[in-house]
Design a protein around this motif. Structure first.
Motif, PDB file in Angstrom:
ATOM      1  N   THR A  38      41.489  43.295  32.705  1.00 44.53           N
ATOM      2  CA  THR A  38      42.222  44.475  32.243  1.00 44.53           C
ATOM      3  C   THR A  38      43.220  44.047  31.181  1.00 44.53           C
ATOM      4  N   GLU A  39      43.821  45.033  30.537  1.00 44.03           N
ATOM      5  CA  GLU A  39      44.801  44.773  29.489  1.00 44.03           C
ATOM      6  C   GLU A  39      45.880  43.777  29.940  1.00 44.03           C
ATOM      7  N   SER A  40      46.411  43.972  31.140  1.00 46.90           N
ATOM      8  CA  SER A  40      47.503  43.090  31.579  1.00 46.90           C
ATOM      9  C   SER A  40      46.983  41.693  31.932  1.00 46.90           C
ATOM     10  N   GLN A  41      45.738  41.638  32.420  1.00 44.61           N
ATOM     11  CA  GLN A  41      45.155  40.324  32.707  1.00 44.61           C
ATOM     12  C   GLN A  41      44.886  39.553  31.417  1.00 44.61           C
ATOM     13  N   LEU A  42      44.552  40.289  30.352  1.00 46.05           N
ATOM     14  CA  LEU A  42      44.291  39.654  29.054  1.00 46.05           C
ATOM     15  C   LEU A  42      45.543  38.990  28.508  1.00 46.05           C
ATOM     16  N   MET A  43      46.691  39.572  28.816  1.00 50.74           N
ATOM     17  CA  MET A  43      47.929  39.090  28.219  1.00 50.74           C
ATOM     18  C   MET A  43      48.576  37.964  29.021  1.00 50.74           C
ATOM     19  N   MET A  44      47.939  37.566  30.127  1.00 52.09           N
ATOM     20  CA  MET A  44      48.510  36.483  30.928  1.00 52.09           C
ATOM     21  C   MET A  44      48.464  35.164  30.162  1.00 52.09           C
ATOM     22  N   THR A  45      49.566  34.409  30.255  1.00 52.52           N
ATOM     23  CA  THR A  45      49.543  33.074  29.661  1.00 52.52           C
ATOM     24  C   THR A  45      49.928  32.051  30.716  1.00 52.52           C
ATOM     25  N   PRO A  46      49.272  30.910  30.779  1.00 53.00           N
ATOM     26  CA  PRO A  46      48.059  30.621  30.009  1.00 53.00           C
ATOM     27  C   PRO A  46      46.880  31.471  30.491  1.00 53.00           C
ATOM     28  N   ALA A  47      45.896  31.644  29.612  1.00 56.12           N
ATOM     29  CA  ALA A  47      44.732  32.441  29.965  1.00 56.12           C
ATOM     30  C   ALA A  47      44.055  31.845  31.196  1.00 56.12           C
ATOM     31  N   THR A  48      43.543  32.704  32.076  1.00 52.84           N
ATOM     32  CA  THR A  48      42.902  32.214  33.298  1.00 52.84           C
ATOM     33  C   THR A  48      41.397  32.118  33.094  1.00 52.84           C
ATOM     34  N   PHE A  49      40.776  31.155  33.770  1.00 56.15           N
ATOM     35  CA  PHE A  49      39.352  30.929  33.553  1.00 56.15           C
ATOM     36  C   PHE A  49      38.453  31.865  34.347  1.00 56.15           C
ATOM     37  N   ILE A  50      39.034  32.578  35.310  1.00 57.37           N
ATOM     38  CA  ILE A  50      38.348  33.736  35.866  1.00 57.37           C
ATOM     39  C   ILE A  50      39.387  34.851  35.924  1.00 57.37           C
ATOM     40  N   PRO A  51      38.952  36.116  35.945  1.00 54.97           N
ATOM     41  CA  PRO A  51      39.955  37.188  35.939  1.00 54.97           C
ATOM     42  C   PRO A  51      40.797  37.136  37.214  1.00 54.97           C
ATOM     43  N   ARG A  52      42.123  37.125  37.066  1.00 58.95           N
ATOM     44  CA  ARG A  52      43.003  37.051  38.230  1.00 58.95           C
ATOM     45  C   ARG A  52      44.045  38.148  38.166  1.00 58.95           C
ATOM     46  N   ASP A  53      44.524  38.524  39.313  1.00 61.88           N
ATOM     47  CA  ASP A  53      45.585  39.519  39.365  1.00 61.88           C
ATOM     48  C   ASP A  53      46.871  38.911  38.795  1.00 61.88           C
ATOM     49  N   PRO A  54      47.579  39.631  37.907  1.00 61.48           N
ATOM     50  CA  PRO A  54      48.763  39.065  37.250  1.00 61.48           C
ATOM     51  C   PRO A  54      49.865  38.690  38.239  1.00 61.48           C
ATOM     52  N   VAL A  55      49.941  39.364  39.382  1.00 63.19           N
ATOM     53  CA  VAL A  55      51.038  39.102  40.310  1.00 63.19           C
ATOM     54  C   VAL A  55      50.616  38.114  41.392  1.00 63.19           C
ATOM     55  N   THR A  56      49.547  38.454  42.115  1.00 59.51           N
ATOM     56  CA  THR A  56      49.171  37.629  43.269  1.00 59.51           C
ATOM     57  C   THR A  56      48.279  36.455  42.895  1.00 59.51           C
ATOM     58  N   HIS A  57      47.721  36.462  41.658  1.00 57.77           N
ATOM     59  CA  HIS A  57      46.814  35.412  41.197  1.00 57.77           C
ATOM     60  C   HIS A  57      45.516  35.311  41.993  1.00 57.77           C
ATOM     61  N   GLU A  58      45.160  36.383  42.672  1.00 55.27           N
ATOM     62  CA  GLU A  58      43.862  36.395  43.336  1.00 55.27           C
ATOM     63  C   GLU A  58      42.797  36.798  42.318  1.00 55.27           C
ATOM     64  N   ALA A  59      41.588  36.307  42.532  1.00 57.02           N
ATOM     65  CA  ALA A  59      40.497  36.680  41.626  1.00 57.02           C
ATOM     66  C   ALA A  59      40.238  38.177  41.731  1.00 57.02           C
ATOM     67  N   LYS A  60      40.139  38.829  40.574  1.00 54.70           N
ATOM     68  CA  LYS A  60      39.969  40.280  40.595  1.00 54.70           C
ATOM     69  C   LYS A  60      39.368  40.723  39.267  1.00 54.70           C
ATOM     70  N   ALA A  61      38.107  41.173  39.305  1.00 48.47           N
ATOM     71  CA  ALA A  61      37.445  41.610  38.072  1.00 48.47           C
ATOM     72  C   ALA A  61      37.495  43.130  37.963  1.00 48.47           C
ATOM     73  N   SER A  62      37.410  43.595  36.719  1.00 45.50           N
ATOM     74  CA  SER A  62      37.468  45.037  36.506  1.00 45.50           C
ATOM     75  C   SER A  62      36.388  45.455  35.521  1.00 45.50           C
ATOM     76  N   LEU A  63      35.812  46.622  35.743  1.00 47.62           N
ATOM     77  CA  LEU A  63      34.755  47.096  34.843  1.00 47.62           C
ATOM     78  C   LEU A  63      35.279  48.112  33.837  1.00 47.62           C
ATOM     79  N   ILE A  64      36.588  48.190  33.734  1.00 45.33           N
ATOM     80  CA  ILE A  64      37.184  49.246  32.913  1.00 45.33           C
ATOM     81  C   ILE A  64      36.736  49.161  31.447  1.00 45.33           C
ATOM     82  N   ASN A  65      36.570  47.918  30.942  1.00 39.28           N
ATOM     83  CA  ASN A  65      36.155  47.780  29.541  1.00 39.28           C
ATOM     84  C   ASN A  65      34.737  48.292  29.323  1.00 39.28           C
ATOM     85  N   TYR A  66      33.875  48.048  30.309  1.00 37.39           N
ATOM     86  CA  TYR A  66      32.494  48.530  30.175  1.00 37.39           C
ATOM     87  C   TYR A  66      32.448  50.044  30.201  1.00 37.39           C
ATOM     88  N   LYS A  67      33.296  50.631  31.070  1.00 41.29           N
ATOM     89  CA  LYS A  67      33.366  52.098  31.102  1.00 41.29           C
ATOM     90  C   LYS A  67      33.777  52.615  29.735  1.00 41.29           C
TER      91      LYS A  67
END
Lengths: 287, 356
Positions: A38-67
């Motif tokens: 998601t937008e907020s995951q994209l802005m995380m620094t350093p970039a994460t190698f799998i999508p992670r939640d910005p707060v808890t850092h758990e792996a979390k993917a989103s299909l919002i861009n495909y929609k």
């Protein structure tokens, strides 16, 4: 001693293989990962190698861009336009190219060598050098953007198709043509009833290569659709992609679109990989 | 009988002409005629999409595109006759190039300054952007073709070995090749992002090469290198495929013989492999060089008008500036540069074309 150096060589070889694999595949992996953020995951620094939640850092993917991509009318129209253009280019190219390839590969006539060299020289033609001239021709003949692209893409697909198919026709024994002649078939009948079916494998390969080249073309597409924006193909739509929010470039959506554009090509390649490799090398080495 | 074969041959001749006709009509329409008009347009001041009457201007466009000049700059002296020092840069001061460069018929603009045998010179051109685009494109071409030849050779040498997973690697190899350049340009644009949201900055910071904030695509020193990185990634597989095809034609028996004669791996590579794949390598080099010289998508998508390749320069002159005559002249220059490369290659190879 000997077996030890052999093991070291073995390990070095496998490290090389793994490094190569990562080098070739990583950018595409990164594209997929980015497209799932998601937008907020994209802005995380350093970039994460799998999508992670910005707060808890758990792996979390989103299909919002495909929609977003699949509800983007410009992009969907781009896919339709690209499909129309690429399929038309491929078909016309195969028909017209097969004619020439048959003539050059099987018939005796004056000016054969000259024709062959003329077509060979075309494969070295810089597209940019004819751009302004081509634009004038298309304006004068009042051709719309889509037919204009179909016509102009022949500049690079046709010489290639002719070149590969000619070598294929040459490989078919002459006796086949002579036998057909004895049976009363004209040369043209022999061509489309006997020889053409034999060249189907070559047609599939060159057709695929022409399709991929047309699907990827950018310069002519950008130029000829500069006025008629509804005719834009996928590469042009990709390059000009601007999301719903004008604040910054929507890289999540761009990467989702990249994945969508690339997947069909990858499926085609996976199915035909053996033929493609042969076609690519034959075409280029002979060309 | 002879009569008959003569008639057959006539028929073949006629059929061949009919079969060739559609292709040659198409090629005439989209290649030869446009090329001819590009040559003639380049001698005019034609504007794109304009009804203004077109004037013949001779070589003016070429003169404006290609005029270059090196001029000496006099040192600036203070009242005591000593050379002044620039207060901001702490370097010796020289006169401003604008004061001495000619303005007629076209104004020369300074590109760079340099010292030579104790004297100070300025290099100037009437269209610095075009001159720079030629330089950038040639640097881009030479370096990316060199790098992808080396990498392609390494990959090809690995790929002709028989090992489990070779098929998978071969498919992986086709991934970069199949991805449209428009797509891979955007992919890498994101990877080269100027903060640590970009993976390349993350990796460089791991190794301590950058502070994680390096603007690869806007810093002038790295712009062309970034383009080379993208192009090498995308086209190395193609090079590797061609070389693989060449390597596969070498009979394995000769390596065994060489091994018995005591040749080591390095000797075998330079003395046997290289000469045997030379022809394939040359063809691949020609293809890749010509492709790299006409590079457009990469530069246009990533840089737009920040920095040009030869092709994107010609494109912007046509589409944004509507200077059809000027753009055509640039296209003709590009055509001849590419032709020059073809001639050089045919000379080196002793005529690849003649062997066919």
């Amino acid at each position: 001693m000997k077996s030890k150096s052999k093991t070291i060589g073995h390990i070095a070889f496998w490290i090389l293989v793994i490094v190569m694999f990562f080098y070739l595949v990583f950018p595409f992996y990164w594209t997929i990962v980015t497209s799932l953020k998601t937008e907020s995951q994209l802005m995380m620094t350093p970039a994460t190698f799998i999508p992670r939640d910005p707060v808890t850092h758990e792996a979390k993917a989103s299909l919002i861009n495909y929609k977003a991509v699949f509800s983007n009318a410009t992009f969907l129209r781009g896919i339709k336009n690209s499909a129309i253009v690429s399929i038309s280019v491929t078909l016309i190219c195969l028909v017209v190219g097969a004619f020439v390839a048959f003539a050059l590969g099987k018939l005796r006539f004056k000016g054969k060598t000259f024709s062959l060299y003329l077509i060979l020289s075309m494969t070295m033609f810089p597209q940019i050098s004819v751009l302004t001239g081509l634009y004038s021709v298309i304006n004068r003949l009042h051709i719309d953007a889509i037919p204009a692209m179909i016509l102009s893409y022949m500049l690079f697909t046709l010489p290639f198709t002719i070149w590969v198919m000619t070598s294929f026709f040459k490989g078919i024994p002459d006796s086949l043509l002579q036998a057909a002649n004895v049976d009363g078939a004209t040369n043209f009948q022999a061509f489309y009833m006997i020889l053409l079916p034999l060249t189907v494998p070559a047609m599939v390969t060159t057709g695929l290569l022409a399709f991929i080249a047309a699907w990827n073309e950018y310069l002519f597409a950008l130029t000829f659709t500069s006025i008629e924006s509804s005719a834009r193909t996928v590469p042009v739509a990709m390059a000009l992609f601007s999301g719903t929010v004008a604040r910054q470039e929507p890289f999540g959506e761009i990467m989702a679109a990249s994945v969508v554009v690339t997947i069909p090509l990858l499926v085609l390649i996976y199915i035909f990989q053996k033929r493609l490799v042969e076609g690519l090398t034959a075409g280029a080495v002979k060309g | 009988m002879q009569m008959n074969s003569h008639r057959l041959q006539k028929k073949e001749q006629k059929l061949a002409m009919i079969l060739l006709l559609p292709s040659f009509v198409i090629l005439f329409l989209i290649a030869f005629y446009p090329l001819f008009t590009v040559f003639s347009t380049s001698l005019t001041d034609k504007k794109f999409a304009s009804s203004r009457t077109v004037r013949f201007v001779g070589m003016d466009n070429y003169q404006k595109l290609l005029s270059m000049k090196v001029a000496e700059l006099e040192p600036l002296l203070d009242a005591s006759g000593k050379q002044m020092i620039d207060t901001t840069t702490q370097k010796p001061a020289y006169q401003d190039p604008i004061d001495i460069l000619p303005r007629e018929p076209y104004r020369y603009k300074a590109v760079s300054q340099f010292d030579f045998f104790g004297r100070h010179y300025v290099f100037a051109a009437t269209d610095p952007e075009f001159i720079q685009s030629i330089g950038d494109t040639i640097v881009f071409t030479v370096l990316s073709v060199l790098l992808e030849t080396i990498l392609g050779m390494v990959i090809a040498l690995v790929m002709i070995k028989n090992f489990p997973g070779r098929g998978g690697l071969r498919v992986a190899m086709l991934v970069p090749w199949a991805i449209p350049t428009a797509v891979s340009s955007r992919m890498w644009e994101w990877m080269f992002a100027s903060t640590r949201v970009g993976v390349i900055n993350v990796i460089c910071q791991w190794f301590g090469w950058t502070n994680g904030q390096f603007p690869f695509l806007t810093a002038e020193s790295t712009q062309v290198w970034a383009m080379i990185a993208i192009d090498v990634w995308k086209t190395t597989p193609f090079m590797a495929l061609l070389l693989m095809a060449g390597l596969q034609t070498i009979p394995p028996g000769i390596y065994e013989a060489a091994k018995i004669d005591g040749c080591n791996a390095v000797q075998r590579f330079w003395k046997m492999t290289m000469p045997l794949v030379k022809d394939t390598l040359l063809v691949a080099l020609v293809f890749r060089t010509l492709d790299a010289l006409r590079v457009f998508d990469l530069f246009q998508i990533v840089f737009a008008q920040k920095r040009y390749s030869m092709a994107s320069f010609a494109y912007y002159q046509l589409i944004d500036n509507k200077m059809m005559g000027y753009s055509s002249a640039a296209s003709v220059v590009i055509f001849f540069i590419i032709l020059l490369f073809i001639i050089i290659y045919t000379r080196i190879s002793g005529g690849v074309a003649n062997e066919k």
